[in-house]
Write an enzyme that holds these catalytic residues in place. Sequence first.
Site, PDB file in Angstrom:
ATOM      1  N   LYS A  60      -4.349  -2.556  -4.079  1.00  0.00           N
ATOM      2  CA  LYS A  60      -5.282  -1.961  -3.107  1.00  0.00           C
ATOM      3  C   LYS A  60      -6.519  -1.450  -3.834  1.00  0.00           C
ATOM      4  O   LYS A  60      -7.651  -1.657  -3.383  1.00  0.00           O
ATOM      5  CB  LYS A  60      -4.591  -0.830  -2.326  1.00  0.00           C
ATOM      6  CG  LYS A  60      -3.636  -1.353  -1.275  1.00  0.00           C
ATOM      7  CD  LYS A  60      -2.715  -0.287  -0.688  1.00  0.00           C
ATOM      8  CE  LYS A  60      -1.688  -0.960   0.234  1.00  0.00           C
ATOM      9  NZ  LYS A  60      -0.626  -0.077   0.695  1.00  0.00           N
ATOM     10  N   GLN A 104       1.029   6.021   0.537  1.00  0.00           N
ATOM     11  CA  GLN A 104       1.952   4.896   0.339  1.00  0.00           C
ATOM     12  C   GLN A 104       3.381   5.325   0.694  1.00  0.00           C
ATOM     13  O   GLN A 104       3.884   6.326   0.179  1.00  0.00           O
ATOM     14  CB  GLN A 104       1.871   4.439  -1.124  1.00  0.00           C
ATOM     15  CG  GLN A 104       2.659   3.190  -1.434  1.00  0.00           C
ATOM     16  CD  GLN A 104       2.104   1.937  -0.763  1.00  0.00           C
ATOM     17  OE1 GLN A 104       0.902   1.720  -0.720  1.00  0.00           O
ATOM     18  NE2 GLN A 104       2.985   1.125  -0.216  1.00  0.00           N
ATOM     19  N   ASP A 127      -4.032   3.329   8.185  1.00  0.00           N
ATOM     20  CA  ASP A 127      -2.766   2.635   8.424  1.00  0.00           C
ATOM     21  C   ASP A 127      -2.460   2.556   9.921  1.00  0.00           C
ATOM     22  O   ASP A 127      -1.575   1.814  10.335  1.00  0.00           O
ATOM     23  CB  ASP A 127      -1.615   3.389   7.719  1.00  0.00           C
ATOM     24  CG  ASP A 127      -1.119   2.666   6.474  1.00  0.00           C
ATOM     25  OD1 ASP A 127      -1.391   1.458   6.354  1.00  0.00           O
ATOM     26  OD2 ASP A 127      -0.466   3.317   5.638  1.00  0.00           O
TER      27      ASP A 127
END
Length: 298
Positions: A60, A104, A127
Amino acid sequence: MGMDRFTRAANIDGKQFATELLERIKSDVEVLKIETGVVPGLAVVLVGDDPASAVYVASKHRQTIAAGMKSFEYRLAAETTQDELLALLDRLNADPEVHGILVQLPLPAHLDPNAVVQAINPDKDVDGFHVLNAGCLATGNPALVPCTPLGCMMLLKDTLGENLSGLHAVIVGKSNIVGKPMAQMLMNAHCTVTVVHSQTRNPAELCRAADILVVAAGRPGLVRGDWIKPGAVVVDVGINRIEGDGKSTIIGDVAYGEAGHARAITPVPGGVGPMTIACLLSNTLTAFRRRHTLAAAA
Ligand code: NAP
């Protein structure tokens, strides 16, 4: 169309699509930088030392930089307390250089993932897991939506055209990160949607009725050739690592070799997988644009 043994399903090349999407994002970032004087920024928080998570976070970071955005990486010790993590999120929520925040998952067991996700400012929730964003999607007013189903949607529209209205979509899996938001996106696109899960009594029969079949179960080779209607478009989200013959292979949830009669199918790897990070950066750009549009309107 009958099951013609000479037909071959087209490959849906997610890797290529993701590369092109990242190029478009990169040039949009350059334009926005000139227009606003601000560079979009993404903060990624990793707690602990799960090796798979560390690989995702590094990837990422690399791709965020490659897209011309600012990447803020926070690697916290496995013993980080809930209060320490929430304090970091408070700072990132308030930081004007940060447009997107991602924590995460999975988190170490002593941390409450739900409380952590709900502590992210929904305007920075790239997200799309915050209840406010989930609610916006469920009520047909999507703002920031989960990256993996967003990537699936892009591939479906690239294959079938923008108008999916009236098609029968069957989704295997009902998780909050893939199956459920996928069902809502397809409903918002006016598909007829059926959701199959582990308690469904007749999964093969239901899947066989699908014009669009999206499979996100995490069960290698679950969907066999005779679950697929000839001419259906199949999106395989599954990522399953299989060990054997001294090597490890990644395979999907669909028995790919039996799907030749589909109109098109995503391979694993190289299908949905590469789309997820590209969509994360696309969401960061969406969050950036929303902030600047709102600021300009105020
Ligand atoms: P998950 O949270 O474990 O959910 C799996 C879903 O599949 C559940 O709803 C479960 O039903 C259903 N299911 C399990 N076994 C089934 C069966 N035999 N028949 C029908 N349904 C079944 O998994 P997830 O996070 O959604 O991920 C699914 C897969 O996608 C995994 O392989 C994961 O690695 C992959 N994935 C890939 C990406 C990517 O490409 N970037 C991103 C996310 C996930 P119940 O609800 O009834 O238990």
